[in-house]
Write a protein that holds these residues in place. Structure first.
Motif, short mmCIF file in Angstrom:
data_model
loop_
_atom_site.label_atom_id
_atom_site.label_comp_id
_atom_site.label_asym_id
_atom_site.label_seq_id
_atom_site.Cartn_x
_atom_site.Cartn_y
_atom_site.Cartn_z
N VAL A 247 51.20 -46.81 25.39
CA VAL A 247 50.32 -46.32 24.33
C VAL A 247 49.28 -47.40 24.04
CG1 VAL A 247 50.16 -45.36 22.02
CG2 VAL A 247 52.24 -45.04 23.35
N VAL A 248 48.01 -47.04 24.13
CA VAL A 248 46.91 -48.00 23.99
C VAL A 248 46.30 -47.87 22.60
CG1 VAL A 248 44.74 -48.81 24.97
CG2 VAL A 248 46.47 -47.79 26.46
N TYR A 249 46.46 -48.92 21.79
CA TYR A 249 45.92 -48.96 20.44
C TYR A 249 44.69 -49.86 20.39
CZ TYR A 249 50.58 -47.19 19.14
OH TYR A 249 51.73 -46.47 19.05
N GLU A 250 43.99 -49.82 19.26
CA GLU A 250 42.87 -50.74 19.04
C GLU A 250 43.38 -52.13 18.63
OE1 GLU A 250 39.51 -49.60 16.69
OE2 GLU A 250 39.91 -47.48 16.99
N ALA A 251 44.20 -52.18 17.59
CA ALA A 251 44.53 -53.45 16.94
C ALA A 251 45.92 -53.96 17.28
CB ALA A 251 44.41 -53.28 15.42
N GLU A 252 46.03 -55.29 17.24
CA GLU A 252 47.31 -55.95 17.49
C GLU A 252 48.36 -55.50 16.48
OE1 GLU A 252 44.46 -57.65 17.01
OE2 GLU A 252 44.00 -58.60 18.95
N LYS A 253 47.93 -55.28 15.24
CA LYS A 253 48.88 -54.90 14.19
C LYS A 253 49.58 -53.58 14.51
CE LYS A 253 47.50 -53.83 9.98
NZ LYS A 253 47.00 -53.92 8.58
N SER A 254 48.89 -52.67 15.18
CA SER A 254 49.52 -51.40 15.55
C SER A 254 50.67 -51.62 16.52
CB SER A 254 48.48 -50.47 16.19
OG SER A 254 47.49 -50.11 15.26
N VAL A 255 50.46 -52.52 17.47
CA VAL A 255 51.53 -52.86 18.42
C VAL A 255 52.71 -53.46 17.69
CG1 VAL A 255 52.12 -54.30 20.41
CG2 VAL A 255 49.86 -53.23 20.28
N LEU A 256 52.44 -54.35 16.74
CA LEU A 256 53.50 -55.02 15.98
C LEU A 256 54.28 -54.04 15.12
CD1 LEU A 256 51.50 -58.19 14.88
CD2 LEU A 256 53.13 -58.01 16.77
N LYS A 257 53.57 -53.11 14.47
CA LYS A 257 54.25 -52.12 13.63
C LYS A 257 55.19 -51.24 14.45
CE LYS A 257 51.11 -51.52 9.71
NZ LYS A 257 50.31 -50.55 8.94
N ARG A 258 54.70 -50.77 15.59
CA ARG A 258 55.55 -49.91 16.44
C ARG A 258 56.72 -50.69 17.03
NH1 ARG A 258 56.04 -45.40 14.97
NH2 ARG A 258 57.10 -45.01 16.95
N HIS A 259 56.49 -51.95 17.37
CA HIS A 259 57.57 -52.80 17.88
C HIS A 259 58.66 -52.95 16.82
CE1 HIS A 259 59.65 -56.52 19.11
NE2 HIS A 259 59.22 -56.26 20.34
N SER A 260 58.24 -53.09 15.55
CA SER A 260 59.20 -53.23 14.46
C SER A 260 60.00 -51.95 14.24
CB SER A 260 58.47 -53.60 13.16
OG SER A 260 57.94 -54.91 13.25
N ARG A 261 59.47 -50.83 14.73
CA ARG A 261 60.19 -49.55 14.64
C ARG A 261 60.89 -49.23 15.96
NH1 ARG A 261 55.42 -46.30 11.26
NH2 ARG A 261 55.53 -47.67 9.43
N LEU A 262 61.10 -50.28 16.74
CA LEU A 262 61.84 -50.21 18.01
C LEU A 262 61.12 -49.39 19.08
CD1 LEU A 262 65.46 -49.80 16.62
CD2 LEU A 262 64.18 -51.90 17.08
N ASP A 263 59.81 -49.25 18.93
CA ASP A 263 58.98 -48.60 19.94
C ASP A 263 58.13 -49.69 20.60
OD1 ASP A 263 57.22 -47.19 21.50
OD2 ASP A 263 56.18 -46.22 19.83
N LYS A 264 58.52 -50.08 21.80
CA LYS A 264 57.85 -51.21 22.48
C LYS A 264 56.95 -50.72 23.61
CE LYS A 264 61.97 -53.97 21.46
NZ LYS A 264 63.05 -54.80 22.04
N THR A 265 56.33 -49.58 23.40
CA THR A 265 55.45 -49.01 24.44
C THR A 265 53.97 -49.33 24.19
OG1 THR A 265 55.28 -46.92 23.21
CG2 THR A 265 57.02 -47.09 24.89
N GLY A 266 53.65 -50.09 23.15
CA GLY A 266 52.26 -50.28 22.76
C GLY A 266 51.59 -51.52 23.33
N VAL A 267 50.28 -51.40 23.56
CA VAL A 267 49.42 -52.54 23.86
C VAL A 267 48.13 -52.34 23.05
CG1 VAL A 267 50.32 -52.86 26.20
CG2 VAL A 267 48.29 -51.44 25.85
#
Length: 366
Positions: A247-267
Protein backbone atom coordinates in the motif's frame (compact mmCIF):
# COMPACT_ATOMS: atom_id res chain seq x y z
CA UNK A 1 27.47 2.67 -6.38
CA UNK A 2 24.00 3.56 -7.55
CA UNK A 3 22.33 1.14 -10.02
CA UNK A 4 23.29 3.37 -12.97
CA UNK A 5 26.87 3.74 -11.67
CA UNK A 6 27.03 -0.05 -11.53
CA UNK A 7 25.86 -0.44 -15.13
CA UNK A 8 28.45 2.09 -16.28
CA UNK A 9 31.14 0.24 -14.32
CA UNK A 10 30.24 -3.07 -15.99
CA UNK A 11 30.28 -1.50 -19.45
CA UNK A 12 33.44 0.58 -19.04
CA UNK A 13 35.38 -2.38 -17.66
CA UNK A 14 34.19 -4.81 -20.39
CA UNK A 15 32.45 -7.05 -17.87
CA UNK A 16 29.20 -7.69 -19.74
CA UNK A 17 30.23 -11.12 -20.99
CA UNK A 18 31.56 -11.98 -17.51
CA UNK A 19 28.15 -11.18 -15.96
CA UNK A 20 26.30 -13.16 -18.62
CA UNK A 21 28.50 -16.16 -17.98
CA UNK A 22 28.19 -15.88 -14.19
CA UNK A 23 24.37 -15.92 -14.28
CA UNK A 24 24.24 -18.97 -16.52
CA UNK A 25 23.70 -17.65 -20.04
CA UNK A 26 25.24 -19.74 -22.83
CA UNK A 27 26.58 -19.26 -26.38
CA UNK A 28 27.72 -15.73 -25.47
CA UNK A 29 28.91 -13.81 -28.55
CA UNK A 30 29.79 -10.17 -29.20
CA UNK A 31 28.51 -9.00 -32.59
CA UNK A 32 31.09 -7.77 -35.10
CA UNK A 33 30.35 -4.08 -34.47
CA UNK A 34 30.54 -4.64 -30.69
CA UNK A 35 27.06 -3.16 -30.29
CA UNK A 36 25.53 -6.05 -28.36
CA UNK A 37 26.06 -9.55 -27.01
CA UNK A 38 23.81 -12.41 -28.05
CA UNK A 39 23.28 -15.45 -25.82
CA UNK A 40 20.79 -18.06 -24.65
CA UNK A 41 18.59 -18.28 -21.54
CA UNK A 42 19.77 -20.24 -18.53
CA UNK A 43 16.69 -22.45 -18.89
CA UNK A 44 16.46 -22.62 -22.68
CA UNK A 45 18.31 -24.04 -25.69
CA UNK A 46 17.91 -21.14 -28.15
CA UNK A 47 21.51 -19.85 -28.53
CA UNK A 48 20.67 -16.26 -29.53
CA UNK A 49 17.29 -15.31 -28.05
CA UNK A 50 18.84 -12.64 -25.81
CA UNK A 51 20.43 -9.37 -26.92
CA UNK A 52 22.40 -7.52 -24.23
CA UNK A 53 23.39 -4.10 -25.54
CA UNK A 54 27.00 -3.10 -25.04
CA UNK A 55 26.60 0.47 -23.76
CA UNK A 56 26.27 2.24 -20.41
CA UNK A 57 22.53 1.49 -20.18
CA UNK A 58 22.91 -2.31 -20.64
CA UNK A 59 19.38 -2.74 -21.96
CA UNK A 60 18.31 -6.31 -22.71
CA UNK A 61 15.86 -7.88 -25.16
CA UNK A 62 14.75 -11.43 -24.45
CA UNK A 63 12.67 -12.64 -27.39
CA UNK A 64 11.47 -15.84 -25.72
CA UNK A 65 10.71 -14.41 -22.26
CA UNK A 66 9.05 -11.14 -23.27
CA UNK A 67 6.15 -11.31 -20.80
CA UNK A 68 8.42 -11.70 -17.76
CA UNK A 69 10.77 -8.94 -18.92
CA UNK A 70 7.88 -6.56 -19.61
CA UNK A 71 6.26 -7.18 -16.23
CA UNK A 72 9.50 -6.74 -14.31
CA UNK A 73 10.65 -3.47 -15.90
CA UNK A 74 9.29 0.06 -15.62
CA UNK A 75 10.72 1.07 -18.98
CA UNK A 76 13.30 -0.89 -20.97
CA UNK A 77 14.44 -4.22 -19.47
CA UNK A 78 18.13 -4.20 -18.60
CA UNK A 79 20.90 -6.32 -17.10
CA UNK A 80 19.17 -6.23 -13.68
CA UNK A 81 16.04 -7.78 -15.18
CA UNK A 82 18.14 -10.54 -16.76
CA UNK A 83 19.97 -11.26 -13.50
CA UNK A 84 16.64 -11.33 -11.68
CA UNK A 85 15.14 -13.75 -14.20
CA UNK A 86 18.09 -16.16 -14.29
CA UNK A 87 18.64 -16.38 -10.54
CA UNK A 88 14.93 -16.61 -9.76
CA UNK A 89 14.87 -19.97 -11.53
CA UNK A 90 16.43 -21.51 -8.40
CA UNK A 91 15.00 -19.03 -5.89
CA UNK A 92 11.49 -17.78 -6.67
CA UNK A 93 11.85 -15.00 -4.07
CA UNK A 94 14.88 -13.51 -5.84
CA UNK A 95 13.80 -10.00 -6.87
CA UNK A 96 15.01 -6.68 -8.27
CA UNK A 97 16.79 -5.62 -5.06
CA UNK A 98 18.53 -9.00 -4.86
CA UNK A 99 19.76 -8.53 -8.43
CA UNK A 100 21.34 -5.20 -7.52
CA UNK A 101 22.95 -6.69 -4.41
CA UNK A 102 24.21 -9.70 -6.39
CA UNK A 103 26.04 -7.56 -8.93
CA UNK A 104 27.55 -5.31 -6.29
CA UNK A 105 28.80 -8.38 -4.44
CA UNK A 106 30.09 -9.95 -7.66
CA UNK A 107 32.42 -6.99 -8.19
CA UNK A 108 32.97 -6.25 -4.49
CA UNK A 109 31.49 -2.76 -4.85
CA UNK A 110 29.67 -0.70 -2.18
CA UNK A 111 25.95 0.08 -2.56
CA UNK A 112 25.12 3.79 -2.34
CA UNK A 113 21.95 5.81 -2.83
CA UNK A 114 23.38 8.78 -4.71
CA UNK A 115 25.71 9.25 -7.64
CA UNK A 116 29.35 9.49 -6.67
CA UNK A 117 30.79 12.95 -7.22
CA UNK A 118 34.14 14.59 -6.74
CA UNK A 119 34.74 16.00 -3.28
CA UNK A 120 33.96 19.68 -3.09
CA UNK A 121 34.10 22.30 -0.40
CA UNK A 122 31.90 21.25 2.52
CA UNK A 123 28.58 23.04 2.72
CA UNK A 124 26.40 22.78 5.80
CA UNK A 125 23.11 21.24 4.51
CA UNK A 126 21.28 22.63 7.54
CA UNK A 127 22.40 26.23 7.10
CA UNK A 128 19.02 27.48 5.85
CA UNK A 129 17.19 25.69 8.64
CA UNK A 130 19.58 27.06 11.27
CA UNK A 131 18.99 30.61 10.06
CA UNK A 132 15.21 30.16 10.37
CA UNK A 133 15.60 28.81 13.87
CA UNK A 134 17.96 31.60 14.97
CA UNK A 135 15.52 34.21 13.68
CA UNK A 136 12.50 32.70 15.41
CA UNK A 137 13.25 31.96 19.05
CA UNK A 138 16.39 31.79 21.24
CA UNK A 139 15.40 28.34 22.51
CA UNK A 140 16.40 26.84 19.14
CA UNK A 141 19.94 28.17 18.71
CA UNK A 142 22.93 25.99 17.94
CA UNK A 143 21.03 23.26 16.09
CA UNK A 144 23.00 20.01 16.21
CA UNK A 145 24.36 18.22 13.15
CA UNK A 146 21.94 15.41 12.30
CA UNK A 147 24.23 13.19 10.23
CA UNK A 148 23.99 10.62 13.02
CA UNK A 149 21.24 10.46 15.61
CA UNK A 150 23.78 9.74 18.36
CA UNK A 151 25.06 13.31 17.95
CA UNK A 152 21.61 14.84 18.52
CA UNK A 153 19.61 15.79 21.54
CA UNK A 154 17.05 13.01 21.50
CA UNK A 155 15.26 10.45 23.60
CA UNK A 156 13.97 7.12 22.21
CA UNK A 157 10.33 8.08 22.76
CA UNK A 158 7.70 10.15 20.96
CA UNK A 159 5.73 13.24 21.91
CA UNK A 160 2.36 12.64 23.55
CA UNK A 161 0.54 14.05 20.50
CA UNK A 162 1.94 11.33 18.23
CA UNK A 163 1.23 8.71 20.87
CA UNK A 164 -2.41 9.86 20.97
CA UNK A 165 -2.58 9.28 17.21
CA UNK A 166 -1.95 5.59 17.84
CA UNK A 167 1.79 5.03 17.41
CA UNK A 168 2.75 2.11 19.66
CA UNK A 169 5.99 1.07 21.34
CA UNK A 170 6.81 -1.82 18.93
CA UNK A 171 6.59 0.69 16.04
CA UNK A 172 8.79 3.16 17.93
CA UNK A 173 11.38 0.41 18.40
CA UNK A 174 11.17 -0.98 14.85
CA UNK A 175 11.59 2.40 13.12
CA UNK A 176 13.87 3.98 15.72
CA UNK A 177 11.53 6.90 16.38
CA UNK A 178 12.75 9.58 18.78
CA UNK A 179 12.04 13.02 20.17
CA UNK A 180 14.20 16.15 20.49
CA UNK A 181 13.31 18.14 23.59
CA UNK A 182 15.53 21.08 22.59
CA UNK A 183 14.02 21.42 19.13
CA UNK A 184 10.55 20.19 20.10
CA UNK A 185 10.34 17.79 17.18
CA UNK A 186 9.43 14.15 16.66
CA UNK A 187 12.24 12.44 14.74
CA UNK A 188 11.61 9.82 12.03
CA UNK A 189 14.78 8.14 10.66
CA UNK A 190 14.70 7.64 6.87
CA UNK A 191 16.44 4.45 5.74
CA UNK A 192 17.39 3.27 2.26
CA UNK A 193 14.99 0.59 1.04
CA UNK A 194 17.77 -1.68 -0.22
CA UNK A 195 20.17 -1.99 2.70
CA UNK A 196 18.74 0.01 5.61
CA UNK A 197 21.40 2.72 5.46
CA UNK A 198 20.44 5.87 7.35
CA UNK A 199 19.87 8.65 4.80
CA UNK A 200 18.45 11.38 7.01
CA UNK A 201 15.49 12.35 9.15
CA UNK A 202 12.02 13.83 8.91
CA UNK A 203 11.49 16.00 11.99
CA UNK A 204 8.01 17.37 12.74
CA UNK A 205 7.48 20.21 15.18
CA UNK A 206 5.07 19.82 18.10
CA UNK A 207 4.92 23.57 18.81
CA UNK A 208 1.38 25.02 18.60
CA UNK A 209 1.04 27.93 16.16
CA UNK A 210 4.50 27.14 14.80
CA UNK A 211 3.90 29.23 11.67
CA UNK A 212 3.52 32.42 13.72
CA UNK A 213 7.05 31.93 15.03
CA UNK A 214 8.55 31.33 11.60
CA UNK A 215 9.10 27.65 12.37
CA UNK A 216 8.72 25.00 9.70
CA UNK A 217 6.19 22.25 10.38
CA UNK A 218 8.49 19.65 8.83
CA UNK A 219 12.21 19.55 8.37
CA UNK A 220 13.60 16.79 6.15
CA UNK A 221 17.34 16.41 5.83
CA UNK A 222 18.12 18.45 2.67
CA UNK A 223 20.29 15.71 1.18
CA UNK A 224 17.61 13.02 1.53
CA UNK A 225 16.94 11.56 -1.97
CA UNK A 226 13.22 10.99 -1.54
CA UNK A 227 12.65 10.34 -5.26
CA UNK A 228 14.96 7.32 -5.05
CA UNK A 229 13.57 5.80 -1.90
CA UNK A 230 10.40 4.44 -0.29
CA UNK A 231 10.00 5.00 3.44
CA UNK A 232 9.10 1.83 5.33
CA UNK A 233 10.14 -0.64 2.64
CA UNK A 234 13.32 -1.61 4.47
CA UNK A 235 11.32 -2.39 7.62
CA UNK A 236 8.22 -3.91 5.95
CA UNK A 237 9.57 -5.70 2.88
CA UNK A 238 9.29 -9.30 4.14
CA UNK A 239 5.74 -8.74 5.38
CA UNK A 240 4.74 -7.09 2.10
CA UNK A 241 6.03 -10.00 0.04
CA UNK A 242 4.31 -12.46 2.37
CA UNK A 243 0.98 -10.67 1.97
CA UNK A 244 1.37 -10.24 -1.79
CA UNK A 245 0.56 -6.52 -1.93
CA UNK A 246 1.97 -3.11 -0.97
CA UNK A 247 0.00 0.00 0.00
CA UNK A 248 1.56 3.28 -1.16
CA UNK A 249 0.86 6.30 1.07
CA UNK A 250 2.01 9.90 0.90
CA UNK A 251 3.34 10.40 4.43
CA UNK A 252 5.63 8.46 6.73
CA UNK A 253 3.10 8.83 9.54
CA UNK A 254 0.56 6.76 7.58
CA UNK A 255 3.04 3.88 7.41
CA UNK A 256 3.71 4.19 11.15
CA UNK A 257 0.01 4.26 12.06
CA UNK A 258 -0.77 1.14 10.03
CA UNK A 259 2.32 -0.62 11.42
CA UNK A 260 1.04 0.12 14.94
CA UNK A 261 -2.21 -1.61 13.94
CA UNK A 262 -0.20 -4.67 12.89
CA UNK A 263 -0.56 -3.86 9.18
CA UNK A 264 2.99 -3.80 7.79
CA UNK A 265 2.09 -3.51 4.11
CA UNK A 266 2.67 0.26 3.84
CA UNK A 267 5.37 2.41 2.26
CA UNK A 268 5.46 6.20 1.79
CA UNK A 269 6.67 8.28 -1.15
CA UNK A 270 7.10 11.44 1.00
CA UNK A 271 4.70 13.50 -1.12
CA UNK A 272 2.03 12.86 -3.73
CA UNK A 273 4.32 12.58 -6.76
CA UNK A 274 5.69 9.13 -7.55
CA UNK A 275 9.03 9.16 -9.37
CA UNK A 276 10.00 6.68 -12.07
CA UNK A 277 12.65 5.20 -9.76
CA UNK A 278 10.07 4.68 -7.01
CA UNK A 279 7.79 3.01 -9.56
CA UNK A 280 10.60 0.69 -10.60
CA UNK A 281 11.29 -0.28 -6.99
CA UNK A 282 7.61 -1.12 -6.48
CA UNK A 283 7.46 -3.17 -9.68
CA UNK A 284 10.54 -5.07 -8.53
CA UNK A 285 8.67 -6.31 -5.44
CA UNK A 286 6.53 -8.49 -7.73
CA UNK A 287 3.36 -7.91 -5.69
CA UNK A 288 0.03 -6.15 -6.24
CA UNK A 289 0.16 -2.37 -5.74
CA UNK A 290 -2.48 -0.27 -3.96
CA UNK A 291 -2.19 3.50 -4.39
CA UNK A 292 -3.63 5.31 -1.37
CA UNK A 293 -3.15 9.07 -1.61
CA UNK A 294 -4.63 11.61 0.81
CA UNK A 295 -8.20 12.71 0.16
CA UNK A 296 -7.19 16.11 -1.27
CA UNK A 297 -5.33 14.52 -4.21
CA UNK A 298 -7.46 14.59 -7.36
CA UNK A 299 -8.66 11.42 -9.07
CA UNK A 300 -6.69 12.31 -12.21
CA UNK A 301 -3.47 12.56 -10.19
CA UNK A 302 -4.20 9.16 -8.70
CA UNK A 303 -4.86 7.67 -12.15
CA UNK A 304 -1.63 9.23 -13.44
CA UNK A 305 0.26 7.31 -10.75
CA UNK A 306 -1.60 4.10 -11.57
CA UNK A 307 -0.62 4.48 -15.22
CA UNK A 308 3.00 3.75 -14.25
CA UNK A 309 1.94 0.19 -13.37
CA UNK A 310 -0.90 -0.43 -15.84
CA UNK A 311 -0.27 -3.62 -17.81
CA UNK A 312 2.77 -4.47 -15.68
CA UNK A 313 1.36 -5.24 -12.22
CA UNK A 314 -2.13 -5.52 -10.74
CA UNK A 315 -2.72 -1.99 -9.48
CA UNK A 316 -5.59 -0.63 -7.38
CA UNK A 317 -6.40 2.68 -5.72
CA UNK A 318 -8.45 3.68 -2.70
CA UNK A 319 -11.03 6.43 -3.13
CA UNK A 320 -13.33 7.98 -0.54
CA UNK A 321 -16.43 8.20 -2.72
CA UNK A 322 -18.71 8.10 0.36
CA UNK A 323 -17.02 11.16 1.91
CA UNK A 324 -16.00 9.38 5.12
CA UNK A 325 -12.66 11.16 5.59
CA UNK A 326 -11.75 14.70 6.57
CA UNK A 327 -10.60 16.93 3.66
CA UNK A 328 -6.84 16.24 3.95
CA UNK A 329 -6.87 12.83 5.64
CA UNK A 330 -5.21 9.61 4.60
CA UNK A 331 -7.22 6.41 5.06
CA UNK A 332 -4.53 5.49 7.60
CA UNK A 333 -5.95 8.28 9.80
CA UNK A 334 -9.40 6.67 9.82
CA UNK A 335 -10.82 4.33 12.48
CA UNK A 336 -10.55 0.63 11.72
CA UNK A 337 -14.11 0.23 10.38
CA UNK A 338 -13.73 3.10 7.92
CA UNK A 339 -10.26 1.98 6.83
CA UNK A 340 -11.45 -1.59 6.28
CA UNK A 341 -14.51 -0.39 4.32
CA UNK A 342 -12.57 1.89 1.97
CA UNK A 343 -9.81 -0.67 1.49
CA UNK A 344 -12.28 -3.49 0.82
CA UNK A 345 -13.86 -1.47 -1.99
CA UNK A 346 -10.61 -0.28 -3.55
CA UNK A 347 -10.82 0.19 -7.30
CA UNK A 348 -8.86 -1.93 -9.74
CA UNK A 349 -7.09 0.13 -12.36
CA UNK A 350 -8.23 -1.79 -15.42
CA UNK A 351 -8.95 -0.94 -19.04
CA UNK A 352 -12.04 1.08 -18.06
CA UNK A 353 -10.02 3.21 -15.66
CA UNK A 354 -7.28 3.57 -18.26
CA UNK A 355 -9.80 4.90 -20.79
CA UNK A 356 -11.15 7.38 -18.23
CA UNK A 357 -7.63 8.69 -17.73
CA UNK A 358 -7.05 9.05 -21.48
CA UNK A 359 -10.38 10.84 -21.84
CA UNK A 360 -9.39 13.33 -19.13
CA UNK A 361 -6.23 14.12 -21.10
CA UNK A 362 -8.30 14.77 -24.22
CA UNK A 363 -10.58 17.10 -22.30
CA UNK A 364 -7.58 19.08 -21.07
CA UNK A 365 -6.42 19.63 -24.64
CA UNK A 366 -9.80 21.02 -25.74
Amino acid sequence: MTPQDLKEYIYENDKVDFVLNEIGCHHIKLNKNKEYYSCGNVDGDNPSCILAFNDKYLNVINYTREEYFRKNSTFSPDIFTLVQYNLSRDNKNFDFSDAIKYLHKLFDLPITFKKETKKEKKIDPLDVFKKVIRNSTPDYEDLADINEIEQMDYIPFIHIDLFKEGITQPTIDEFGLAYSNIHKRNIIPLRYWLDGKLLGYNMRTVIPNYDKFGIKKYFITPTYPKNQNLFGLWENKKYIQGKGYVVVYEAEKSVLKRHSRLDKTGVAISGHSLSNEQARILIGLNVDIVISMDKDVSINEVRYICEKFYGIRNVYYTYDKHDLLNPKDSIADAPKKIYDFIFKYKIKYDETEHKKYLKSLEEKEV
